[in-house]
Design an enzyme around this catalytic site. Structure first.
Site, PDB file in Angstrom:
ATOM      1  N   ARG A  18      -4.096   0.297   4.578  1.00  0.00           N
ATOM      2  CA  ARG A  18      -4.870  -0.947   4.597  1.00  0.00           C
ATOM      3  C   ARG A  18      -5.075  -1.480   3.176  1.00  0.00           C
ATOM      4  NH1 ARG A  18      -3.550   0.609   8.827  1.00  0.00           N
ATOM      5  NH2 ARG A  18      -4.584   0.385  10.841  1.00  0.00           N
ATOM      6  N   GLU A  57      -1.859  -3.007   2.163  1.00  0.00           N
ATOM      7  CA  GLU A  57      -1.720  -4.298   2.834  1.00  0.00           C
ATOM      8  C   GLU A  57      -2.545  -5.372   2.113  1.00  0.00           C
ATOM      9  OE1 GLU A  57      -1.665  -4.388   7.330  1.00  0.00           O
ATOM     10  OE2 GLU A  57      -3.423  -5.652   6.979  1.00  0.00           O
ATOM     11  N   SER A  68      -6.263  -4.475 -16.310  1.00  0.00           N
ATOM     12  CA  SER A  68      -5.802  -3.132 -16.646  1.00  0.00           C
ATOM     13  C   SER A  68      -6.126  -2.134 -15.531  1.00  0.00           C
ATOM     14  CB  SER A  68      -6.464  -2.659 -17.939  1.00  0.00           C
ATOM     15  OG  SER A  68      -6.008  -1.363 -18.269  1.00  0.00           O
TER      16      SER A  68
END
Lengths: 147, 147, 147, 147, 147, 147, 147, 147, 147, 147
Positions: free
Chosen positions: B88, B91, B114
C-alpha cells in the site's frame, strides 16, 4: 469523451496561462492541494460540483469537467521509479517497510494502513540549516477480517 | 564478526523473551521507535553508546552491539513489494509520486526531499469510525546544485 | 521463536498423520476452511483461542500455536504464477480485470473491493457434465476518500 | 476490418451518448453483464445474433457487429497490475493461491478450475457497515488426464 | 512426508542402478512414457495402484509411492528456458503461436486446446538424412463459454 | 519496400473479402496450412513462385509478393504469452520440457530437435466427448558436434 | 508549453547549424559543460537568466528558454544501459560499488555521496599510449540522520 | 582451492582483528586503496608478490594469497542496486549518461572510456558546509576500430 | 550419481593440483580445448572413451567419468551477463546481430547458423600494439524448411 | 539533422533499387562487409570520405552522408533476442561464456577481449554435407590495469 491525458494537458496549459498555483487552485475549490493536484493529473476523480468549480476557475469547458469525474485507471511508469524525487520515496518504502510493519502491528494488531481511505498533506518547514519537506500520510487502519 | 541477520535474530528473540515492545526499547535508549526498529532490523547503524545501551536493555552481549554499529548494506525483497501493508505504501508512491513532485517543486523549486537527512514518525489516531495510522516523514529539501 | 515455514511443516505432518481434512480442521475450530487453511499455510494469523484449539486438534504444542498468532509477512513465488491451477486465477484477473472495474464503478462509484475486509468460500457444484468449482469472494467496497 | 480497439471506442462513445449502463446493455441482449462487458472491451467474442442485437441497441453499424464476432487475442498491461481495484484481485490470487489449491485438490482431486468453461457474476450486497462487492466465479473442474 | 525433489532423486538413482529406461518403466506400469516420466519428475501425480507398481518395479518403498500420489505444485526455471532442447520448443511457441491460433479458430471457433485434458507422445522417425523427432500433442478443444 | 506488417494487413483484408480460408489458401499454393499461414503472418518467407501464386489467388499485387520473399526478423510479444490459447502451449513447454529432454536423450543421445528443419501439422479429431486438437511437430534430431 | 523533447531537438538543431560546441555553449553562459549539456538534454533546469543567455547564443526564442526552466522528470532507457560508452560506466558502478561503499564509510562514517549537491567534470588527459578520459565527481557527503 | 567468498571473509576478519584500515592495507602493499579493496572483495586479482605481501600484513596463510591471484568472475546483485550509496552512483549514470556521451564524443570522437584500462581514486574534500566526496575516474579512450 | 557441479569441482581441483592446463588436458584426450573445457564445466557431454581418458589424465575415478557422459541441462546466470569478459561477447551479439543476419541471409538465403553442429576455436595473435584474441565460430547453415 | 532510422531506410531503399549487395557496397568503399553493413544499420559511424563514397555509390544526397558520420547511440531489442539467427549467437555466449573466460585467462592472464578495438568477418565454407558459416572475431586483449 475526452481522455485523462488530454484533460491534464488542458489543465496544465490553463494553469500556466493564468499563473495560478496548485495551492491556489485547491483553495478555489475548497479541497486539499494533494487531492486537487492528483485529480488534475488523472489519478483521482472529482465530484460534479468540484469539477465544474475547477473548470470555472481555469476557464475550461464542460468536457474537461466531465473527464475529471471519470473513475481513473491508475498507472505509473516502471516498477522502480527513476526520477530522483520519486525514487527517494520508493527507497523510503524499501528501507523502512519492515520497520513500519513492525510498528503498525505493535500498535494496531494484524492489518494494514488503507491507501484508499487515505489523505496526504505536504508542508514546508522553514529551517536555518535548510528548509524541510514534511509529508503527512493518514490512512484508516484496516484489520484483517477472520471468518 | 556477527552479521546483521544473526544480530536481528538475537534481538528479536531477546525482545520476545523479555516482553519488551519497540516503543519501550526506543524509550530505553532515548531514540525514536522508527529509527531504533530500523537499526535492529539491520537497516541503520547505531552509535557505540546507543548500541551498548540497547544490548544492556535486552541482556545481549558485546558482539551484538558491535554488529549494530556496522554501516549496513541496505536491500529489500523484489522491486515491487508483496506484503499488503508494504504494498500500500508502494502504491501511494506510484499514485501520488507526480503529485508530490508538482507540489514540492511549487513550494521549494527544483530539488528533492532527502531520504538520508530524514526522520519518520508513526502514530495512532483514535477515531470512532476506525482508528487511523498517521505517518509523518520529514526530510531536508536538497536543491539541485548548478555549476 | 518458531518461524512460519516450520509451523506449516509441522501442521501438514500432523494433518497427514491424523488423516484430518482442511474442512474437518476448520470445523474443529469453528472457522471457515479458506481462512483456516490460509493461516496454516502462513498467510494469515489466528487469535490465541483459535490457535490453541487448532493445535489441540492436531496434537501440536504451544510453540506452533504461538507461531500461528504472529502477523505474517505475505509473499508468493514470482510475479506470474506457474502452477496451472493458480495461473488460471491470474488469467481471470488479466482477462476480466477491466470488466470488473467497469461493473464495480457502475454499481458503487469510484473505489475498490477490499482484499483485507474480505472473505472467500470455495464450493463444489455437482453437475452431470462435470462438477464445477464455485468461488465466492466478498469484500467491502471502499470508496476513495476525497479531501 | 475494424480492429477491437476501435470497436471498443465506438461502443463506449455510443454507450455514453445514449446513457445506457452495462447492466442495461446486457439485459438488452439477454446475456450477463460480465460477459457482455468483456466482449465490448475486446476480451471475448459474441455470436452473430448477439453482436447484431448489441449494435442495434446502441445504434452502431455492421462493422462493429463484425468486430464483436472476431476471436480476440487477449492481452493485458504488465505482469503485475497497477490500478488498485485490479491489484487487489491480483493480491488475492497471490495470498490465497496455495489455499485454493489445497481446498480444490481436497474436494476434487488433481486438476484445475477452468478459466474457459467459466462464468463470473458481480453483485452488490447492501450492508449498514459499508456495502460489499460479491464476486462469484464458477468454473468447470478439469481433472488432469493420465495416459 | 517425502517431498517431490527427494522422490525424484530416489527414482533416478534406482532407475540408473537397475538400468531400466523410461520406456521400460512406462511399460511396466502400463502407462505412456511421457506421463510416467513427468510423474517421476514431479510434474504429475499417479493413482495409488500405478504408484505402487512403479515402486515395486524399481524396488522403492512406500514413502516414494505416497509422494507420487501427491498433487504437484508445478513450476519451472525462468520465464525463458535456457537449455537448447527446451528453448527450441519455446521458440516454436513464439514463432508459430499466432499461426496456431488462426488455424485452431478456423477449424473449431473461439476457444483453446486444453493443456489438462491433454496427452503427448514422442517418437523417433528414422530417416537417411538424419533421424527426426516426432512430437504429437492431443488436447481437448475447450470452447469459451458465453453466459 | 513494403514491410511485413503492411503485407500481413493486405493479405488479411483480401482473405476476408474473398472469403477464403487458410486451408484453402494453402491448397491453392500447394503448401501446408501451417507454413502458409506463418508466412502470411510474417514469420516465414516464401519462394518467388509460391509468393506470386498466393498473390494471384488473393488478387494482390507484386509488392506483396516481394514482401513475402524477404527473410523475416522473427519476434513475439513478451517473454510469457498472455493469450490463453498460446499460454497453454507455453505451459506445456514448462510442464513437459524436462520430460521431453529425458525421452529425446534416451531415444537419440545428446542433441536437440531442430526448430528450423521442422514441420508442424494441426488436425481436428472428432470425439463425442468433445473434439480434440492434434498438433504434430516433426523436427530433425541434431546431435551435438564434439570436436 | 514546449516539452523537453522538442526543446532538446531545437537546441541540437541550432547548435549544429551554428557550429557551436558544448564547451563553447557552456562558456557563453558561464556554466560548466556538464551541467549545460545536461540541461539542454532535459535532465536539469536552468535559471531564467542562464536560459535566456543560452537561447540568445543559439538564436532561439523565448519558448525554449521557458522550457529550460521547467523542473524535469528525469528518466532513462532501461534498467541496464546498452550503449557501450554508458554501459562501461554502469559496469564501473557494479564492479566498484562495494569498494566505494567501504572506502566512503571508512573516511566519512555511515552516509552517502549526494547525487543532488553534486558536480561533475570531464577532461581529456593527453597520453602518448592513448589519451585518457578523466571524470571527476564531487558530491556532498550526507550522514544518515539518527533520531 | 579457496573460493573468493571465503577469501573475502578471512580478509575482513583479519582486518577487523588487527584494526587496519583499507588505506593502511593499501599502503602496506604499495597499491591504491580502491584497487586493493576491490581485490580483497573479490572483484580484481593481485599479482603473486602483492598477494603475499597483503597476506603477510594480515597474518593470513598462502591459501588466501592464492585465491587473491585467481581471475575473478565479476558479478553484482540486481540490475538496479538498492543500497542508497551505490544507487546514487547508478542514478548519476542514468541522469548524466547521455551528457557524458556528448562530451566524450565532442572531445575524442567516436569511442568509449575503458573500464579495464581504468583507475579510480576517492578523496575527502573538507568543506565547512559539509565535507565532500571526490571520485576521480581515469580511463583510456578507446576509439572504435573501423575495418 | 555425481552431479555436474561436483564433477566440475573435482576436475578443477585435480587440474590445479597437477598443474595441467586446459590446452594440455585437451591434447591428452585428442579433442579441442574449447570442447574439452566446456565438457569439464558441465556444458557438454563426452563419449565414454574420452571421459575415461580425461579421468585417467587427472587421476580421477569412474564416477567423474560417468558424470562427464551425462547429457547436461545447460543454464547460465542472468539474461544479461555481468562479468566484463562475457558481457563484451553479449554486446557484440547486440551490436552486430542484425548485421550478421543481413550478411548470412545475403550469402546463404533464409536460415540460421547452427549452435549445435558448431565448433569454436580461440587463438592468441601476437601483435606489437597489444596481443589479440581471435575467436573462430564455425556452424552449419540450416535453411528454414518450407512444407 | 537526419536521424539514423531514416538514414537506414534510405540506404536500404537505394540498395534494393540498385540491386547492390552488402559485399558490393563494402567493396565500393574499400571497407569490410561487416563494418559497412553495421554503419548502414546505424550501429557504427563512418569517416567523411567513406560516407560520401557510400552515398555516391547509392546515389544518395549529403544529408545521408552526414548522418553516417554521427556517433550512434547503440541499442537493441530486448535483453534476450528472439530472432532465431540472433538467438543462436546469444546461446553460444551463454553456453560457452565461462569456457571462453577460462581459455582467454589461461592464454593471456586477467583481462578481456575488446569489443571496441575489434573486427569481425563472416565467410561461407562450402561443404558437401551442408555449407557452413564461419564467423571470425578479432579483438585486442585488454589486461586489467592494477594501480
Amino acid at each position: 469523451m475526452m481522455n485523462k491525458e488530454l484533460m491534464t494537458a488542458k489543465i496544465l496549459e490553463a494553469k500556466a496561462t493564468q499563473g495560478v498555483s496548485w495551492e491556489g487552485l485547491a483553495k478555489a475549490i475548497s479541497m486539499s492541494p494533494v487531492f486537487t493536484t492528483s485529480a488534475c493529473l488523472g489519478m483521482n476523480s472529482l465530484t460534479e460540483d468540484k469539477a465544474l468549480a475547477l473548470c470555472e476557475t481555469l476557464g475550461l469547458d464542460k468536457s474537461v469537467a466531465e473527464a475529471l469525474q471519470v473513475c481513473p485507471k491508475k498507472a505509473w511508469d516502471g516498477a522502480v521509479p527513476q526520477d530522483p524525487l520519486i525514487y527517494r520515496l520508493y527507497e523510503v518504502v524499501g528501507v523502512y517497510g519492515d520497520t513500519m510493519k513492525e510498528l503498525i502491528h505493535e500498535k494496531f494488531g494484524d492489518g494494514i494502513m488503507s491507501a484508499i481511505d487515505f489523505t496526504m498533506d505536504i508542508e514546508k518547514e522553514e529551517n536555518p540549516k535548510g528548509d524541510r519537506v514534511v509529508v503527512t500520510m493518514n490512512g484508516k487502519f484496516l484489520p484483517y477480517k477472520a471468518w
